[in-house]
Design a protein around this motif. Sequence first.
Motif, short mmCIF file in Angstrom:
data_model
loop_
_atom_site.label_atom_id
_atom_site.label_comp_id
_atom_site.label_asym_id
_atom_site.label_seq_id
_atom_site.Cartn_x
_atom_site.Cartn_y
_atom_site.Cartn_z
N LYS A 1 7.62 13.60 7.31
CA LYS A 1 7.88 12.26 6.72
C LYS A 1 7.17 12.16 5.38
N CYS A 2 7.83 11.49 4.42
CA CYS A 2 7.17 11.24 3.15
C CYS A 2 6.24 10.03 3.30
N LEU A 3 5.01 10.18 2.89
CA LEU A 3 4.03 9.08 3.05
C LEU A 3 3.72 8.39 1.73
N GLY A 4 4.09 9.04 0.62
CA GLY A 4 3.78 8.46 -0.69
C GLY A 4 3.68 9.56 -1.73
N VAL A 5 3.15 9.22 -2.90
CA VAL A 5 3.06 10.24 -3.96
C VAL A 5 1.71 10.17 -4.67
N TYR A 6 1.37 11.27 -5.32
CA TYR A 6 0.22 11.32 -6.21
C TYR A 6 0.73 11.20 -7.64
N CYS A 7 0.02 10.49 -8.46
CA CYS A 7 0.44 10.43 -9.86
C CYS A 7 -0.77 10.38 -10.80
N LEU A 8 -0.42 10.58 -12.07
CA LEU A 8 -1.46 10.67 -13.09
C LEU A 8 -1.15 9.64 -14.16
N SER A 9 -2.10 8.72 -14.38
CA SER A 9 -1.91 7.75 -15.47
C SER A 9 -2.73 8.23 -16.66
N GLU A 10 -2.76 7.43 -17.73
CA GLU A 10 -3.56 7.88 -18.88
C GLU A 10 -5.04 7.95 -18.52
N LYS A 11 -5.44 7.12 -17.51
CA LYS A 11 -6.88 7.03 -17.21
C LYS A 11 -7.30 7.80 -15.97
N GLU A 12 -6.42 7.83 -14.97
CA GLU A 12 -6.90 8.31 -13.67
C GLU A 12 -5.79 8.90 -12.81
N THR A 13 -6.16 9.55 -11.72
CA THR A 13 -5.14 9.93 -10.74
C THR A 13 -5.02 8.79 -9.72
N ILE A 14 -3.82 8.60 -9.24
CA ILE A 14 -3.57 7.47 -8.34
C ILE A 14 -2.80 8.00 -7.14
N TYR A 15 -3.14 7.52 -5.94
CA TYR A 15 -2.31 7.81 -4.77
C TYR A 15 -1.60 6.51 -4.39
N ILE A 16 -0.29 6.59 -4.25
CA ILE A 16 0.46 5.39 -3.82
C ILE A 16 1.12 5.69 -2.47
N ASN B 1 16.41 -1.47 3.63
CA ASN B 1 16.30 -2.82 4.24
C ASN B 1 16.51 -2.75 5.75
N ALA B 2 17.43 -1.86 6.17
CA ALA B 2 17.77 -1.78 7.60
C ALA B 2 16.72 -1.01 8.41
N VAL B 3 16.10 0.04 7.82
CA VAL B 3 15.26 0.90 8.66
C VAL B 3 13.75 0.74 8.44
N ILE B 4 13.37 0.01 7.41
CA ILE B 4 11.94 0.02 7.05
C ILE B 4 11.07 -0.55 8.17
N GLY B 5 11.63 -1.43 8.97
CA GLY B 5 10.89 -2.00 10.09
C GLY B 5 10.43 -0.94 11.08
N GLU B 6 11.20 0.16 11.18
CA GLU B 6 10.84 1.23 12.13
C GLU B 6 9.57 1.95 11.66
N ASN B 7 9.39 1.97 10.34
CA ASN B 7 8.24 2.70 9.78
C ASN B 7 7.23 1.67 9.30
N ASN B 8 6.46 1.12 10.26
CA ASN B 8 5.64 -0.02 9.87
C ASN B 8 4.22 0.35 9.48
N LYS B 9 3.97 1.64 9.34
CA LYS B 9 2.59 2.05 9.09
C LYS B 9 2.47 2.77 7.74
N ILE B 10 1.42 2.42 7.00
CA ILE B 10 1.09 3.23 5.83
C ILE B 10 -0.13 4.05 6.19
N PHE B 11 0.03 5.40 6.22
CA PHE B 11 -1.07 6.27 6.65
C PHE B 11 -2.12 6.42 5.57
N GLU B 12 -3.32 6.70 6.00
CA GLU B 12 -4.37 7.04 5.04
C GLU B 12 -3.98 8.34 4.34
N PRO B 13 -4.15 8.44 3.05
CA PRO B 13 -3.79 9.70 2.39
C PRO B 13 -4.78 10.82 2.73
#
Length: 437
Positions: free
Chosen positions: A162-177, A386-398
């Motif tokens: 499952k995809c849990l989110g992404v890592y990204c790089l801004s001008e200032k810092e790395t961010i996990y979303i 919109n239809a399936v997001i309710g099934e995935n109700n958890k955001i895991f710790e990165p």
Amino acid sequence: MKILNADVLIIGTGVAGLYCALNLDKNLDVVMLSKKSLEECNTYLAQGGIAVRVNEYDYDAFFMDTMKAGMYLNNKESVKVLVNESRESILDLDRLGVPFNKNMGEFEYTKEGAHVKNRIVHCNDKSGKLVFETLYEHVKNLENIRIVENTTMFDIEKRDGKCLGVYCLSEKETIYIGSKATVLASGGIGGIFKNSTNQSCLTGDAMALAKNHGIKLDTPGYIQYHPTALYLEKREDKRRFLISESLRGEGALLFNSRGERFVKELLPRNTVTSAILEELEKTNSDCVYLDITHTGEEYLKRRFPKIYSECLKHGINIATDRIPVTPSQHYHMGGIGVDLHSRTSMDYLYAVGECSCTGVHGGNRLASNSLLEGLVFSKRAAEDINAVIGENNKIFEPLLRYSVKEGKKLVTDNRNKAIEIIGNMRKDLKNELVDSR
Ligand SMILES: Cc1cc2nc3c(=O)[nH]c(=O)nc-3n(C[C@H](O)[C@H](O)[C@H](O)COP(=O)(O)OP(=O)(O)OC[C@H]3O[C@@H](n4cnc5c(N)ncnc54)[C@H](O)[C@@H]3O)c2cc1C
């Protein structure tokens, strides 16, 4: 490392990302990323317009034009969806306020290569800019959507497929979303080519990541070269300015350096491109010429204001001069494989717009079908979320994979590693898609 969470994360703020966001339930918390400033997307550059089924009798003709241009390598089911849902998308843009050219209240349809009839709605030659501005105006007024600019996604976080989110790089810092659903809407690959009509920041990042994570790709080698990019002996910018197909739709003719015609101008793009390349070889020239001087200057200024003024900047008056043109990388038909609801092979990960491959375009995209694909299939992604997001109700710790140990201290903002990963991603894709051709 900064950590953000969202119900839905959308990577990209072009037509596909914005239209997806607008179609999500308003109670979902949405974060959108743009790699550079908002205008630096291909949507902003689109000139010609958007293809649409003109009426109920146009279904077969539009379907066949798309298949024929695509050399029958298209996914028929996707083409059916595209044609069937095209009118609804255009009427929706019209309701949202896109200022399409109209005549007595009716859309003014123009023609482009390989369409058997006039079926392109347009806003003169600034269609993409005006679609972008209209969609952005609506998105920016929604309280549930946050847009983060100048931030580059460089990796995906996953667990149990499952995809849990992404890592990204801004001008200032790395961010996990972290997110319950993630939508890749990061556009094309032109930035890895020496000659491309695309924004140079678009370097196929989502595709490179998909490849690294074993997410299914579909026909990544299907790349379109537009026959008519402006040829300048000296240019400052890596990006080539496009001379839209709609000039040929309005009767512009192609001539070789000896002043001879050599191809039917409204054949599919790949055929016209091959004919031009052959002609350049035969006549030992750097460019061929596009002639639209049969129409008046006033008409050209009104109908093609952007092309008129851009050419004039380089000393070419398109009302009196032939325009020097050559082919240039333009569009990526292949990409991240998706189903009819824009779902990739990884759970809770979607791909829409140019970075995806719905199979709609087959081996060669029909003119003005790209913005349309971005609209139709990003709306489908939003409806599925919109239809399936309710099934995935958890955001895991990165897992915070980009943390490093320095002595006893855990340093979580590993910027150098992120930059290295971005560089490698680009190199790999370039080796695969550019150098091998
Ligand atoms: C000059 C030109 C003219 C065109 N004319 C037409 C036309 O008339 N009709 C038509 O149908 N099509 C046209 N096309 C094609 C069409 O414009 C594009 O295919 C379409 O706009 C792609 O939309 P998109 O939303 O998928 O991507 P884009 O609009 O390119 O947006 C991509 C987004 O992804 C973001 N992004 C990219 N990588 C990252 C990353 N790593 N991290 C975070 N964000 C990222 C970018 O910042 C951007 O916001 C044209 C294309 C060009 C170049």
